[in-house]
Design an enzyme around this catalytic site. Sequence first.
Site, PDB file in Angstrom:
ATOM      1  N   TRP A 139       0.848  -1.196   0.000  1.00  0.00           N
ATOM      2  CA  TRP A 139       0.000   0.000   0.000  1.00  0.00           C
ATOM      3  C   TRP A 139       0.885   1.247   0.000  1.00  0.00           C
ATOM      4  CZ3 TRP A 139      -4.656  -0.852  -1.459  1.00  0.00           C
ATOM      5  CH2 TRP A 139      -5.604   0.179  -1.420  1.00  0.00           C
ATOM      6  N   ASP A 195       0.253  11.159  -0.201  1.00  0.00           N
ATOM      7  CA  ASP A 195      -0.790  12.178  -0.106  1.00  0.00           C
ATOM      8  C   ASP A 195      -2.129  11.539   0.232  1.00  0.00           C
ATOM      9  OD1 ASP A 195      -1.153  10.911  -2.646  1.00  0.00           O
ATOM     10  OD2 ASP A 195      -2.268  12.644  -3.359  1.00  0.00           O
TER      11      ASP A 195
HETATM   12  C1  NOJ Z   1      -5.953   2.958  -4.443  1.00  0.00           C
HETATM   13  C2  NOJ Z   1      -6.107   4.315  -3.803  1.00  0.00           C
HETATM   14  O1  NOJ Z   1      -7.080   4.235  -2.845  1.00  0.00           O
HETATM   15  C3  NOJ Z   1      -6.472   5.343  -4.841  1.00  0.00           C
HETATM   16  O2  NOJ Z   1      -6.536   6.618  -4.232  1.00  0.00           O
HETATM   17  C4  NOJ Z   1      -5.452   5.361  -5.912  1.00  0.00           C
HETATM   18  O3  NOJ Z   1      -5.811   6.288  -6.896  1.00  0.00           O
HETATM   19  C5  NOJ Z   1      -5.326   3.966  -6.512  1.00  0.00           C
HETATM   20  N1  NOJ Z   1      -5.009   3.004  -5.491  1.00  0.00           N
HETATM   21  C6  NOJ Z   1      -4.296   3.943  -7.627  1.00  0.00           C
HETATM   22  O4  NOJ Z   1      -3.011   4.227  -7.093  1.00  0.00           O
END
Ligand code: NOJ
Length: 573
Positions: A139, A195
Site C-alpha cells: 500500500w 498524499d
Molecule cells: C488505491 C487508492 O485508494 C487510490 O486513491 C489510488 O488512486 C489507486 N489506489 C491507484 O493508485
Amino acid sequence: MRLSLVSAFIYVCGALAQSGSVSSYISTESPIAKAGVLANIGPSGAKSSGADSGIVIASPSSTNPDYLYTWTRDSSLVFKALIDQFTTGADTSLRGLIDEFISAEAILQQVSNPSGTVSTGGLGEPKFNIDETAFTGAWGRPQRDGPALRATAMITYANWLIADGNTTFVTNTVWPIIELDLNYVAGNWNQTTFDLWEEVDSSSFFTTAVQHRSLREGITLANAIGQTSVVSNFETQADDLLCFLQSYWNPSGNYITANTGGGRSGKDANTVLTSIHTFDPAAGCDVVTFQPCSDKALANLKVYVDSFRSIYAINSGIASNAAVATGRYPEDSYQGGNPWYLATFAVAEQLYDALIVWNQQGELNVTSTSLAFFQQFLPSVTAGTYASSSSTFSTLTSAVKTFADGFVLENAQYTPSDGGLAEQYSRSNGTPVSAVDLTWSYASALTVFAAEAGTTFASWGAAGLELPSTCSAGTSSGTVAVTFNVNATTVWGENIYITGSVPALQEWSTSTALLLSSADYPIWSITVDLPASTQVQYKYIRIYNGQVTWESDPNDEITTPASGSYIENDTWR
Ligand code: NOJ
Ligand code: NOJ
C-alpha cells in the site's frame, strides 16, 4: 446540454437523477446522508456487518474497488462531522457512538502494522482490517495526515467534555490517545508522506495543513488540562509547519501546488479540502492559514475548478463562470478518473464558508491575487475593500452564493433517486461509479449542508497567527539545496545530465546541462542550489557520443521548500 432546474426528477441514462432547488435537495438528501454514515459504522450499522464497535468502513463495496477496510483519514473526517453535530447540539444522541469511536481508535493505535509499532511509526499506517487487525498487503504508506485528523476530531470532543465538566475523562482517557497522535505529528511532519489520494510520495499541502491545525489546538487543550510538558515542542513544530505551508503557493500559476512531488500540474481537490477542514471563522480571511475567503484560497479555487471544465463531457456547454462537476485532480485516471461527490461538495463548502465570514465582518476584500476569481462574476471589479452597504458587495456575494449552490446542484443532478452517494459519477454521463455508499461522500454532504445553513464551529486558534520571522527569509529570497537522484541504467561512456526551467538548471540548455555523478550507479546524483518556494521544471537527458536523448514527456516538476534542503528521487523515463 445543461438541464434546466425543474422541481422534478429527471431521467438520465438509466438512473433517476435529482434536480430542483438546493433547499429541496438538502431536505431530501440530509437524512439519507446521515443514515448513510451511520450504516457504515460497526457493530450495528446496517451496511457494516463484521466491523468492530466504533469502526468506520470506507464503503461496503468489497470488490472493484475493495473498500471494506477502515482508513484513519476517512474515519476521522467522518467522526469530526458527527462530533460537530453532537457538540453544536444538532444531534445529542451521538455520544455513545463517539465514545465507541474513541475506544476503537485507541485499539488501532496499538496494532503493530507494516508502518511500525505505536512508537516506531505505526501511527502513520493508512488502513486496517475492520476487525482491527493490521492490513499487511502492499500500500502507499505511510500517510501522515491520519493521526492529525484523528487528533482534531478527538480534541473537538475533548473541548466539549471539559466545558461539560468532565475533565477527568479527558485527562485520563482521551488525552493519552491525542498525545500519541500529536507526538507523531510533531516528530514526523518533516518526513515524506503519501498524499491523501495514496499515490504521491512527497510532501502534501493537505497533510501539512491538518498537521499544523492539530498541533495548534493540541497546545490549547494541553494548557487547559495542565499537560504543559508538550507545549514548547509543539509550538516550535507548529511554527515550522506554518512556514512550510507557505511554500506550496505557486505565485506564477496563482494556485496552491498540492504536492512537492508527483510530476503533475498540482491542481488538486487536496487544496480545497484543506480550506474547509482548516476553516476557522475567528480567523477572518487570513491568508497564512489559507482561510476559505483568503485571496490565495479563492484564486486557487478558480484554477482548480477551471481545470475540469473541458475534460469532463458532462461539463460541456456550461458557462465558464458557472459551477461544474470536479474531481480529485485533472490528471486522475483511478476508476475512470471521474468527478467525485466529495470534491464537488468541497468547492461549495469553501464558498459557503467564505460567505459566512464576509457577512460576519461586513466587508469583502478583492486583491490582485483574487481579482480573477471575482471578475468571473463582475468583470469591472477592481482591487479594493467593499463594505456590505455597497452594491459591489451585494453583487459579488449573491453571485458567489449562486456559484456555490451550483456545485451542490451538480451533485444533486447526478444523485440517484434513492439518494445513495458513491465515490464518483461518470465523466461522460453522470451515472454513479466506483465504491457505492462511500462514507466520506455522505459526511461531505453533511458538512456542506451545515455550511450552507451558516453553521460555524469553535475556533482552533488560527486567528492572528503570524509567520515566524525565522521563515520569512526562506519564503522570499533564499535558496535551498536540492538533491536530484535518478535511477538510470546506462551503457559505458553514456552520461546522465539535468536541465530545467531556471538559470541554476541552465534554462533547458542541453550543451550546458549539469552532469550527474554515478558514484552510486545506477543512481545518478547531483545537488543544486535552487530558489526557495519556487516551482521548477526539469528533465534528465542522456548524452552518448554527443547524441542527446531526452526523457519522455511531461516535464518533471517540483516546488522547492521555503527553507532547508530537499531530496527528489526519480526513475529515468
Ligand atoms: C488505491 C487508492 O485508494 C487510490 O486513491 C489510488 O488512486 C489507486 N489506489 C491507484 O493508485
Ligand atoms: C481512495 C481515496 O483516494 C482515499 O483518499 C480514501 O482514503 C480511500 N479511497 C478510501 O475511501
